[in-house]
Write an enzyme that holds these catalytic residues in place. Structure first.
Site, PDB file in Angstrom:
ATOM      1  N   CYS A 133       0.846  -1.210  -0.045  1.00 31.20           N
ATOM      2  CA  CYS A 133       0.080  -0.163   0.084  1.00 31.20           C
ATOM      3  C   CYS A 133       0.736   1.171   0.042  1.00 31.20           C
ATOM      4  O   CYS A 133       1.812   1.268   0.937  1.00 31.20           O
ATOM      5  CB  CYS A 133      -0.809   0.047   1.125  1.00 31.20           C
ATOM      6  SG  CYS A 133      -1.744   1.653   1.474  1.00 31.20           S
TER       7      CYS A 133
ATOM      8  N   CYS B 129     -10.462  -6.158 -10.358  1.00 33.84           N
ATOM      9  CA  CYS B 129     -10.333  -4.846 -10.357  1.00 33.84           C
ATOM     10  C   CYS B 129      -9.006  -4.150 -10.096  1.00 33.84           C
ATOM     11  O   CYS B 129      -8.547  -4.545  -9.092  1.00 33.84           O
ATOM     12  CB  CYS B 129     -11.572  -4.377  -9.514  1.00 33.84           C
ATOM     13  SG  CYS B 129     -11.961  -2.547  -9.535  1.00 33.84           S
TER      14      CYS B 129
ATOM     15  N   CYS C 102      -5.593   0.631   5.929  1.00 41.18           N
ATOM     16  CA  CYS C 102      -5.809   2.139   6.136  1.00 41.18           C
ATOM     17  C   CYS C 102      -6.729   2.864   5.183  1.00 41.18           C
ATOM     18  O   CYS C 102      -7.167   3.955   5.463  1.00 41.18           O
ATOM     19  CB  CYS C 102      -4.452   2.816   5.910  1.00 41.18           C
ATOM     20  SG  CYS C 102      -4.084   2.978   4.218  1.00 41.18           S
TER      21      CYS C 102
ATOM     22  N   HIS D 103      -7.991   9.185 -10.829  1.00 40.61           N
ATOM     23  CA  HIS D 103      -8.190   8.062 -11.846  1.00 40.61           C
ATOM     24  C   HIS D 103      -9.745   8.121 -12.254  1.00 40.61           C
ATOM     25  O   HIS D 103     -10.338   7.373 -12.720  1.00 40.61           O
ATOM     26  CB  HIS D 103      -8.068   6.513 -11.103  1.00 40.61           C
ATOM     27  CG  HIS D 103      -6.429   6.352 -11.454  1.00 40.61           C
ATOM     28  ND1 HIS D 103      -5.768   7.036 -10.665  1.00 40.61           N
ATOM     29  CD2 HIS D 103      -5.877   5.605 -12.350  1.00 40.61           C
ATOM     30  CE1 HIS D 103      -4.640   6.229 -10.728  1.00 40.61           C
ATOM     31  NE2 HIS D 103      -4.456   5.559 -12.036  1.00 40.61           N
TER      32      HIS D 103
HETATM   33 ZN   LIG Z   1      -3.010   4.026 -12.572  1.00 41.42          ZN
HETATM   34 ZN   LIG Z   2      -2.676   1.184   3.498  1.00 44.51          ZN
END
Ligand SMILES: [Zn+2]
Ligand SMILES: [Zn+2]
Ligand SMILES: [Zn+2]
Length: 248
Positions: free
Chosen positions: A49, A62, A70, A85
């Site tokens: 992340c 996806c 988080c 996006h």
């Molecule tokens: Zn991207």
């Molecule tokens: Zn995270």
């Protein structure tokens, strides 16, 4: 090898790989074979992340990810914030390289050529993976529909919309995959920029549909049906404009 679609099992027919032509696909598969060494490192199905650095495994198709730890929303492809996006801001699919005139040495030209190829290859490869993962999601959905029907929770007619949405998603993701070789070989930057705008509009809505299908318990039937129609329209728009010969 670089995935399930090999050059040898590839069936050539015009509508099969629209919007890319047979020549484009022949060149593309040859390029992928020749460069398979360079592209081999792109196979991770875990990434960190970008906000809290916890390791995240991708188990759905996806590419709009939300961190379980988080709750940060980010893009699997470029690790950018998902906020960048949305709709008209979707730039992730587009390649913005350095103009040839600024590349003075042979080395810098070679570096730029590799960067460009990897941009398209990574996306081609990632959508191919998404297609497979979404096939698994579809199978799970069908199981759930059957359980619901057996438990007298609605009839097939009530649940059919989920199956239809998964089918439209697969069809659109498949077309999206082939837009990457098409864009890679489009030398005319003006034509390519226009194409990549339409491609981006299709891609963002595909991710939105995939996101809703993966969370079909929290999205209602109306949302999902609406999103399916948007995706179908965008796919038709792209194919009509860039591949008028195909009719499906
Ligand atoms: Zn991207
Ligand atoms: Zn995270
Ligand atoms: Zn062909």
């Amino acid at each position: 090898m670089y995935g399930t679609i090999s050059f040898f099992s590839f069936q050539c027919s015009l509508s099969y790989h629209a919007p890319a032509s047979c020549d484009i696909m022949r060149n593309w598969f040859k390029k992928c074979r020749d460069d398979s060494e360079t592209a081999n490192y792109i196979s991770a199905n875990t990434k960190d992340c970008p906000k809290c650095k916890v390791c995240i495994e991708k188990n759905g198709g996806c590419n709009h990810m939300s961190c379980f730890s988080c709750n940060h929303h980010f893009c699997w492809m470029c690790i950018g914030d998902w906020k960048t996006h949305e709709n008209n801001y979707y730039e992730c699919s587009k390649y913005r390289g350095q103009p040839q005139s600024q590349l003075e040495t042979i080395q810098s030209r070679a570096r730029e050529a590799l960067k460009k190829y990897l941009h398209y290859f990574e996306r081609w490869d990632n959508h191919q993976r998404s297609l497979k993962l979404e096939e698994q999601t579809r199978a799970k959905l069908l199981e759930k529909i059957e359980q619901n029907i057996n438990a007298q929770n609605g009839t097939y007619i009530d649940w059919q919309y989920l199956e239809k949405a998964a089918d439209s998603l697969a069809k659109a993701r498949y077309t999206l995959m082939y837009t990457y070789p098409y864009a890679y070989y489009q030398e005319d930057t003006v034509v390519r920029n226009l194409f990549e705008n339409i491609q981006a509009q299709l891609e963002v809505e595909i991710e939105n549909l995939s996101y809703q299908i993966e969370r079909s318990t929290t999205h209602n039937r109306g949302d999902i049906e609406n999103q399916r129609h948007i995706v179908e329209r965008r796919r038709q728009t792209l194919l009509l404009k860039y591949f008028p010969k195909s009719n499906s």
